[in-house]
Motif scaffolding. Sequence first.
Motif: not given
Length: 88
Positions: A13, A16, A22, A47, A51-52, A70-73, A77
């Motif tokens: 986390r 990212l 991402g 996922e 969270h991502i 992938y990236r943080l949701s 964030r």
Amino acid sequence: MKHNAATQRERIRQYLYRCQFGATRNVIARDTGLMVQTLCRRLRELEDLKHITRVRRCICPVTATLNIEYRLSGNQRAAMARKAGRAA
């Protein structure tokens, strides 16, 4: 270096959070030092927890394999930004 699952998820986390656009699984593994097998498990867990998110599929220019970025949701964030603001 052995860590428990919660510590590994937090490292992913944080990584990212620092990435603006991402990152793919291979880049995350290289920069965090997690084994790829462990990383795949943690990415699936993050996922499932929402969270991502998967941003897009991209083709590696070197190996021509399909990678998922992938990236943080948005919620994660925002939560990490608040947490960073309190620590400062």
